[in-house]
Design an enzyme around this catalytic site. Structure first.
Site, mmCIF file in Angstrom:
data_model
loop_
_atom_site.group_PDB
_atom_site.id
_atom_site.type_symbol
_atom_site.label_atom_id
_atom_site.label_comp_id
_atom_site.label_asym_id
_atom_site.label_seq_id
_atom_site.Cartn_x
_atom_site.Cartn_y
_atom_site.Cartn_z
ATOM 1 N N TYR A 170 0.882 -1.167 0.000
ATOM 2 C CA TYR A 170 0.000 0.000 0.000
ATOM 3 C C TYR A 170 0.919 1.216 0.000
ATOM 4 O O TYR A 170 1.409 1.656 1.037
ATOM 5 C CB TYR A 170 -0.916 -0.032 1.223
ATOM 6 C CG TYR A 170 -1.805 1.180 1.370
ATOM 7 C CD1 TYR A 170 -2.450 1.734 0.269
ATOM 8 C CD2 TYR A 170 -2.010 1.769 2.616
ATOM 9 C CE1 TYR A 170 -3.265 2.846 0.405
ATOM 10 C CE2 TYR A 170 -2.831 2.876 2.762
ATOM 11 C CZ TYR A 170 -3.457 3.410 1.656
ATOM 12 O OH TYR A 170 -4.266 4.512 1.793
ATOM 13 N N ASP A 209 -2.212 -1.451 -4.047
ATOM 14 C CA ASP A 209 -2.556 -0.072 -4.361
ATOM 15 C C ASP A 209 -1.253 0.706 -4.435
ATOM 16 O O ASP A 209 -0.671 1.050 -3.405
ATOM 17 C CB ASP A 209 -3.480 0.488 -3.274
ATOM 18 C CG ASP A 209 -3.837 1.948 -3.495
ATOM 19 O OD1 ASP A 209 -3.365 2.536 -4.491
ATOM 20 O OD2 ASP A 209 -4.577 2.508 -2.664
#
Length: 317
Positions: A170, A209
């Site tokens: 992330y 992400d």
């Protein structure tokens, strides 16, 4: 290689996100006029799954990645039902916003995904966090990238398997007003070096992400977002350097180089998702040696439960 084809706060807190710019270019205004005339928004249709490699081998591994925007809220929105139906061999989650001692009991109900690994900030409840759940026990699991500055927010898990290393990440958001852009650039450099070292030892799969839309095709309003987090020249350049230096291939663009309107994130504001005003921020990046094993790279844009949708990778290993 043939080619195919922010928001109200959740109960578990939230990380500030940079939203797509609402100011429209003339071209975007014309599109809006067409939509108002009855043509409707341009939506992405996920094509049928391709489960064989270029050489005809059947897929043997299915990996899913999803920024869930808070585990507890995601479970309430029936995110686990989608996972059970998708039935991945490995599930990677980002922005879990949940410390390990507060993990929802429902996670233990996921069929087969018994090997579970979690990372979260030690001093920030309801912020960041990643998880990796697998049917097969990894040979080795580690957390972070080995630099104290970048390992305080629970952003990386590394799992080594027999034929590849999987990294779920992330990546830090540059923030509203680009307040963390300088930090993001330091992260990008350190992360690139870390991944290059990993990839020198075993083929690498990076998913998660990555908080950047690489090219203009990867977001709906590129002209209005060049000074916004996720599409600054610095972040795009950093992503390009990552692809070249490690090196890695963007699995989706490798298979679908010209496919537009394929996004994985939509702000909760302005009905962005129903209009498909989005960004492609979530990726599966692969070592080039794994490309012969690549069957398909999917964007499950119809799956609800977060401001991101899940993505799925098929490999024939």
């Amino acid at each position: 290689m043939p080619k195919r084809g922010k928001k109200a706060a959740a109960d578990d807190g939230e990380e500030p996100k940079s939203e797509p710019e609402t100011k429209k270019s003339k071209g975007a205004a014309k599109k809006t006029e067409k939509e108002a005339a009855g043509e409707g928004p341009v939506l992405y249709e996920d094509p049928p799954d391709q489960k064989t490699s270029p050489s005809g081998k059947s897929a043997t591994l299915k990996i899913c990645s999803w920024n869930v925007d808070g585990l507890r809220a995601w479970i309430k929105k029936k995110g686990l039902d989608w996972v059970k139906e998708e039935a991945p061999d490995i599930l990677c989650l980002q922005e879990t916003k949940c410390s390990e001692n507060k993990l929802p009991a429902e996670l233990q109900e996921l069929p087969g995904l018994t090997h579970q690994y979690w990372s979260a900030p030690s001093d920030k409840e309801g912020y960041s966090g990643v998880g990796l759940l697998s049917r097969q026990c990894p040979l080795k699991v580690s957390y972070g990238i080995g630099e104290e500055e970048h390992d305080q927010e629970g952003r990386v898990i590394v799992a080594e398997f027999e034929s590849f290393v999987l990294v779920t990440a992330y990546v830090p958001n540059a923030g509203r007003g680009l307040v963390r852009l300088e930090y993001r650039q330091r992260w990008d450099e350190a992360f690139r070096k870390f991944l290059k070292d990993l990839a020198s030892r075993k083929p690498l799969v990076l998913c998660g992400d990555l908080n950047v839309a690489h090219e203009e095709i990867d977001l709906r309003n590129p002209k209005g977002n060049k000074k916004n987090a996720g599409f600054t020249p610095q972040e795009r350049q950093g992503f390009g350097e990552l692809l070249q230096a490690v090196p890695l291939a963007d699995s989706f663009r490798h298979l679908y180089p010209n496919t537009a309107y394929a996004y994985t994130f939509w702000t909760y504001m302005m009905n962005a998702r129903s209009k498909n005003v989005g960004w492609r921020l979530d990726y599966f990046l692969l070592s080039h040696s794994l490309l012969p094993a690549l069957c398909d790279s999917k964007i499950r844009s119809k799956a609800l439960g977060s401001d991101h949708c899940p993505i799925t990778l098929y490999l024939a290993l």
